[in-house]
Design a protein around this motif. Structure first.
Motif, PDB file in Angstrom:
ATOM      1  N   GLU A   1      -5.551   1.856  -2.952  1.00 49.42           N
ATOM      2  CA  GLU A   1      -4.501   2.133  -1.977  1.00 49.42           C
ATOM      3  C   GLU A   1      -3.175   1.488  -2.355  1.00 49.42           C
ATOM      4  O   GLU A   1      -2.159   1.743  -1.707  1.00 49.42           O
ATOM      5  CB  GLU A   1      -4.937   1.643  -0.594  1.00 49.42           C
TER       6      GLU A   1
ATOM      7  N   PRO B   1       0.834  -1.207   0.000  1.00 51.10           N
ATOM      8  CA  PRO B   1       0.000   0.000   0.000  1.00 51.10           C
ATOM      9  C   PRO B   1       0.866   1.253   0.000  1.00 51.10           C
ATOM     10  O   PRO B   1       2.064   1.203   0.320  1.00 51.10           O
ATOM     11  CB  PRO B   1      -0.803  -0.132   1.295  1.00 51.10           C
TER      12      PRO B   1
ATOM     13  N   PHE C   1      -2.599   0.318   7.594  1.00 47.58           N
ATOM     14  CA  PHE C   1      -2.352  -0.604   6.481  1.00 47.58           C
ATOM     15  C   PHE C   1      -2.058  -2.008   7.002  1.00 47.58           C
ATOM     16  O   PHE C   1      -2.538  -3.004   6.460  1.00 47.58           O
ATOM     17  CB  PHE C   1      -1.167  -0.118   5.639  1.00 47.58           C
TER      18      PHE C   1
ATOM     19  N   THR D   1      -0.799   5.862   9.411  1.00 43.79           N
ATOM     20  CA  THR D   1      -1.127   5.305   8.092  1.00 43.79           C
ATOM     21  C   THR D   1      -0.565   3.904   7.941  1.00 43.79           C
ATOM     22  O   THR D   1      -1.259   2.986   7.483  1.00 43.79           O
ATOM     23  CB  THR D   1      -0.576   6.213   6.980  1.00 43.79           C
TER      24      THR D   1
ATOM     25  N   ARG E   1       0.426   8.204   0.838  1.00 44.62           N
ATOM     26  CA  ARG E   1       0.341   9.357  -0.053  1.00 44.62           C
ATOM     27  C   ARG E   1       0.927  10.617   0.608  1.00 44.62           C
ATOM     28  O   ARG E   1       0.755  10.839   1.804  1.00 44.62           O
ATOM     29  CB  ARG E   1      -1.117   9.651  -0.419  1.00 44.62           C
TER      30      ARG E   1
END
Length: 420
Positions: free
Chosen positions: A330, A297, A317, A313, A300
């Motif tokens: 993703e 993944p 994930f 983040t 960003r």
């Protein structure tokens, strides 16, 4: 009344998937929006939910079959009573790729009664590990979606439980006769053939394509983790109290990669045809272990995120990778990859580029090694770093410079704060 269950839209440019696992057997009661099957695409596993309340009817396709988007895979009988006996699945009517379907299909999983009486189904991967270690799956607590067993659950149980007697083979293995001057084989030997999942086939093809296309080279360095470990130990409690997430090492390396990419933009660029695409943003792909295999993944705008934002983040994930709930969007659009083999104990490796990216940073385990500091031999927590890169775009000088910038930022984390 019978309701058809169809393959949902799987994402941009994805038109087919593989029926990985039936989560409900014919005759079982189902509720609206309850998962009844798991599909494997090129990137992630996708669950198919029942559109209505009712009873599971025909399973139109078998596990391992390839299905197109909008194809009918099952029938839900509304208002019917659940049956104690499951009816056999009918022949495949919507599968494509007859040559692939001709191969021996993975046998359907058998229901397993857990302590609470709720029937669960083992995926092929979990079933293989259960058989390998001779464990009783009904005595293992599942941490997957709806309490289903994952591969990690079984591996953990294998370390703590006393294995049950392994099931006897259905047929004895053929005897092997060895020449007198060669070697002797004693005892029973087994083999198992398992069809590759769509994800595994895609990963294999992409990795081989990377080797065939890129002029791949790897450069190495080592880094003293003392300063990062000290900073983490000093602030981890305050960090977790304020942000609700643990402070790990990945955020330091992500920030260091962002800093290094500003000095060496080619590492964050890619080749498209006869052009080089340079970017003013950094989307970092992070390799995460999942039951279906390694997934990547994307974090960003890592260049704009705080340490806490990166840690949250990545933690999200990791959880959703184990649950199989990562979304395909993703996984797309990363510009640079970080892979941490150290969590599995790797000392040193040469990671493979994730196309169309041009570089990947490999992290490894931390171990104390003797180093010279101020003329004295001392023990320091050291980690080997590896940067694999596409030599068509990135020169050796640039690759070494990038890795040195990573090393400098990790050994002196203040650089990350003052953008130096």
């Amino acid at each position: 009344m019978a309701t058809e269950v169809k393959v949902p839209t799987l994402g941009e440019s994805i038109t087919e998937a593989t029926l990985g696992q039936w989560l409900k057997a014919p005759g079982e009661a189902v509720k609206a929006d309850e998962p009844i099957a798991s599909l494997e695409t090129d990137k992630v596993a996708v669950e198919v939910n029942s559109p209505v309340d009712g009873v599971m009817g025909e399973q139109v396709v078998a596990e391992g079959d390839t299905v197109l988007v909008d194809a009918v895979i099952a029938i839900i009988n509304e208002g019917a009573a659940a049956s104690t006996a499951a009816t056999p699945a009918v022949a495949d009517r919507n599968a494509v790729g007859q040559a692939e379907a001709a191969a021996p299909a993975e046998p359907a999983s058998a229901p397993v009664e857990e302590d609470d009486g709720d029937p669960k189904t083992l995926s092929p991967a979990v079933r293989r590990v259960v058989l390998e270690y001779g464990l009783d799956p009904s005595k293992i607590k599942g941490t997957g979606k709806d309490g289903r067993l994952t591969k990690d659950d079984v591996l953990l149980a294998a370390k703590t439980q006393k294995p049950a007697a392994a099931p006897a083979a259905a047929t004895p293995a053929p005897a092997v006769s060895a020449p007198a001057a060669s070697f002797a084989v004693s005892g029973e030997r087994k083999e198992e053939r398992v069809r590759m999942t769509r994800l595994r086939k895609t990963v294999a093809a992409r990795l081989k394509d990377a080797q065939n296309t890129a002029a791949m080279l790897t450069t190495y360095n080592d880094v003293d983790m003392t300063a990062v470990i000290d900073a983490r130990n000093r602030y981890k409690d305050l960090f977790e109290k304020k942000h609700g997430i643990r402070l790990g090492f990945m955020s330091f390396f992500a920030k260091a990669a962002v800093l290094a990419a500003r000095d060496v933009p080619a590492v964050n660029a890619s080749i498209e045809g006869d052009e080089i695409v340079y970017r003013d943003y950094v989307d970092i792909s992070v390799a995460v272990s999942a039951p279906q295999g390694l997934v990547v993944p994307v974090v960003r705008d890592a260049d704009k995120l705080s340490f806490a934002g990166i840690e949250k983040t990545i933690a999200d994930f990791g959880r959703r990778a184990k649950d199989g709930t990562l979304k395909m969007e993703e996984m797309k659009g990363g510009t640079f990859t970080i892979s941490n083999g150290g969590v599995f104990g790797s000392l040193l490796s040469s990671p493979i580029i994730n196309p169309p990216q041009s570089a990947v940073l490999g992290l490894h385990r931390i171990e104390e090694r003797p180093v010279v500091r101020d003329g004295q031999i001392v023990a320091r927590p050291m980690m080997y770093l590896a940067l694999s890169y596409d030599h068509r775009l990135i020169d050796g000088r640039e690759a070494v410079t990038f890795l040195v910038r990573i090393k400098e930022a990790i050994e002196d984390p203040t650089r990350l704060l003052i953008d130096l």
